[in-house]
Design a protein around this motif. Structure first.
Motif, short mmCIF file in Angstrom:
data_model
loop_
_atom_site.label_atom_id
_atom_site.label_comp_id
_atom_site.label_asym_id
_atom_site.label_seq_id
_atom_site.Cartn_x
_atom_site.Cartn_y
_atom_site.Cartn_z
N THR A 1 11.64 46.50 -46.81
CA THR A 1 12.91 45.67 -46.88
C THR A 1 12.72 44.20 -46.74
OG1 THR A 1 12.88 45.65 -44.36
CG2 THR A 1 13.70 47.62 -45.50
N PRO A 2 13.66 43.39 -46.88
CA PRO A 2 13.31 41.79 -46.71
C PRO A 2 12.85 41.73 -45.47
CG PRO A 2 15.36 42.18 -47.90
CD PRO A 2 15.11 43.66 -47.37
N GLN A 3 13.22 42.36 -44.42
CA GLN A 3 13.15 41.90 -43.14
C GLN A 3 11.52 42.34 -42.76
OE1 GLN A 3 15.58 43.99 -43.94
NE2 GLN A 3 17.55 43.07 -43.22
N LEU A 4 11.12 43.49 -43.22
CA LEU A 4 9.84 43.77 -43.07
C LEU A 4 8.82 43.05 -43.82
CD1 LEU A 4 10.10 47.72 -42.49
CD2 LEU A 4 9.88 45.95 -40.70
N ALA A 5 9.27 42.62 -44.79
CA ALA A 5 8.51 41.39 -45.89
C ALA A 5 8.25 40.34 -45.24
CB ALA A 5 9.18 41.28 -47.20
N ALA A 6 9.13 39.93 -44.31
CA ALA A 6 8.78 38.60 -43.47
C ALA A 6 7.93 38.92 -42.36
CB ALA A 6 10.22 38.24 -42.93
N VAL A 7 8.01 39.99 -41.83
CA VAL A 7 6.94 40.29 -40.72
C VAL A 7 5.50 40.32 -41.28
CG1 VAL A 7 6.21 42.12 -39.13
CG2 VAL A 7 8.60 41.56 -39.39
N MET A 8 5.53 41.09 -42.72
CA MET A 8 4.11 41.01 -43.32
C MET A 8 3.53 39.91 -43.57
SD MET A 8 4.17 44.16 -45.80
CE MET A 8 2.28 44.17 -46.24
N GLU A 9 4.48 38.76 -44.00
CA GLU A 9 3.94 37.37 -44.46
C GLU A 9 3.67 36.69 -42.98
OE1 GLU A 9 6.74 35.28 -46.78
OE2 GLU A 9 7.54 37.04 -47.73
N PRO B 1 12.70 49.82 -37.63
CA PRO B 1 13.56 48.88 -37.24
C PRO B 1 14.84 49.37 -36.62
CG PRO B 1 12.84 48.59 -39.52
CD PRO B 1 12.44 49.79 -39.17
N ARG B 2 15.06 48.70 -35.44
CA ARG B 2 16.33 48.93 -34.62
C ARG B 2 17.31 47.92 -34.76
NH1 ARG B 2 18.71 48.24 -29.30
NH2 ARG B 2 16.87 46.87 -28.75
N ALA B 3 18.41 48.10 -35.58
CA ALA B 3 19.42 46.94 -35.75
C ALA B 3 20.23 46.70 -34.28
CB ALA B 3 20.63 47.54 -36.43
N LEU B 4 20.01 45.18 -34.24
CA LEU B 4 20.69 44.83 -32.91
C LEU B 4 22.19 44.31 -33.16
CD1 LEU B 4 17.93 42.73 -31.78
CD2 LEU B 4 18.28 45.11 -30.99
N PRO B 5 22.91 44.28 -32.20
CA PRO B 5 24.50 43.95 -32.37
C PRO B 5 24.74 42.59 -33.01
CG PRO B 5 24.17 44.81 -30.24
CD PRO B 5 22.83 44.74 -30.68
N ASN B 6 23.81 41.77 -32.98
CA ASN B 6 24.01 40.49 -33.62
C ASN B 6 23.47 40.27 -34.76
OD1 ASN B 6 21.20 40.64 -32.95
ND2 ASN B 6 20.97 38.55 -31.65
N GLY B 7 23.12 41.63 -35.51
CA GLY B 7 22.60 41.43 -36.84
C GLY B 7 21.14 41.29 -36.91
N ASN B 8 20.54 40.88 -36.10
CA ASN B 8 19.13 40.88 -36.06
C ASN B 8 18.43 42.26 -35.89
OD1 ASN B 8 19.02 38.15 -36.46
ND2 ASN B 8 19.23 37.95 -34.21
N PHE B 9 17.07 42.33 -35.91
CA PHE B 9 16.28 43.61 -35.86
C PHE B 9 15.34 43.55 -35.00
CE2 PHE B 9 18.39 43.92 -39.95
CZ PHE B 9 18.94 45.03 -40.11
N GLU B 10 14.97 44.77 -34.50
CA GLU B 10 13.62 44.66 -33.29
C GLU B 10 12.74 45.88 -33.70
OE1 GLU B 10 12.91 45.74 -28.44
OE2 GLU B 10 14.83 46.26 -29.64
N ILE B 11 11.40 45.90 -33.81
CA ILE B 11 10.47 46.61 -33.97
C ILE B 11 9.48 46.61 -32.98
CG2 ILE B 11 10.66 46.86 -36.43
CD1 ILE B 11 8.24 45.23 -36.81
N GLN C 1 -3.27 47.21 -28.87
CA GLN C 1 -2.40 46.12 -28.63
C GLN C 1 -0.92 46.24 -28.98
OE1 GLN C 1 -3.93 43.17 -27.14
NE2 GLN C 1 -5.79 44.40 -27.34
N ALA C 2 -0.08 45.89 -28.34
CA ALA C 2 1.24 46.13 -28.55
C ALA C 2 2.26 44.65 -28.69
CB ALA C 2 1.99 47.02 -27.71
N ALA C 3 3.24 44.74 -29.40
CA ALA C 3 4.16 43.54 -29.27
C ALA C 3 5.60 43.97 -29.55
CB ALA C 3 3.54 42.58 -30.42
N ILE C 4 6.53 43.64 -29.11
CA ILE C 4 7.83 43.60 -29.51
C ILE C 4 7.99 42.46 -30.68
CG2 ILE C 4 10.42 43.43 -28.86
CD1 ILE C 4 9.51 44.88 -26.41
N ILE C 5 8.59 43.13 -31.74
CA ILE C 5 8.75 41.77 -32.79
C ILE C 5 10.44 41.80 -33.11
CG2 ILE C 5 8.43 41.01 -35.11
CD1 ILE C 5 5.66 42.33 -34.66
N PHE C 6 10.99 40.73 -32.89
CA PHE C 6 12.38 40.52 -33.36
C PHE C 6 12.44 39.77 -34.68
CE2 PHE C 6 12.30 40.62 -28.91
CZ PHE C 6 13.37 41.52 -28.62
N ILE C 7 13.33 40.25 -35.53
CA ILE C 7 13.49 39.55 -37.02
C ILE C 7 14.89 39.13 -37.00
CG2 ILE C 7 13.25 40.31 -39.71
CD1 ILE C 7 11.80 43.05 -38.44
#
Length: 139
Positions: A31-39, A85-95, A106-112
């Motif tokens: 998805t475009p969101q996950l492509a941004a995370v990959m970059e 990816p979990r959609a947030l009420p504001n239109g963003n995503f969390e993974i 190692q772990a991280a919470i990432i907001f897109i």
């Protein structure tokens, strides 16, 4: 700011233990969101600070220093698996992202985050997982 980082890191560590392994999948540009995370992840892997800042959401992008970038980079796993990816009420995503570095999980919470016509990344940084799965590497 440090207290918020600590609280988010603790949240990451606790949340990462709650995500069953079968729910984690390798990161892909599906998805475009996950492509941004990959970059963003690739910028960390190759040490491209300018690209990392370009892909980081405001206001974090304005305040992150080269030293902070190097610290995040030091703990970023070469490969990671992510939660759906979990959609947030504001239109963003969390993974939730999990990987291995120096023989430890190692772990991280990432907001897109939507930013004009592109997606940007906001992350807590990487924290070590504690407990039974702390040394369950590779994943």
């Amino acid at each position: 700011m440090r207290y918020a980082h600590f609280a988010l890191t603790v949240s990451v560590i606790l949340h990462s233990q709650a995500v069953p392994a079968q729910e984690l999948v390798p990161l892909s540009a599906s998805t475009p969101q996950l492509a941004a995370v990959m970059e963003w992840h690739q910028a960390l892997m190759v040490g491209n600070f300018a690209e990392f800042k370009r892909l980081t959401a405001e206001p974090q992008a304005q305040v992150i220093s080269r030293n902070e970038f190097d610290e995040v980079r030091k703990w970023t796993p070469e490969a990671m698996k992510i939660s759906v990816p979990r959609a947030l009420p504001n239109g963003n995503f969390e993974i939730t992202a999990v990987g291995c570095k120096h023989g430890r999980r190692q772990a991280a919470i990432i907001f897109i985050v939507a930013s004009n016509s592109s997606w940007k990344v906001l992350s807590t940084g990487w924290g070590q997982v504690w407990g039974k799965k702390a040394k369950s590497c590779p994943m």
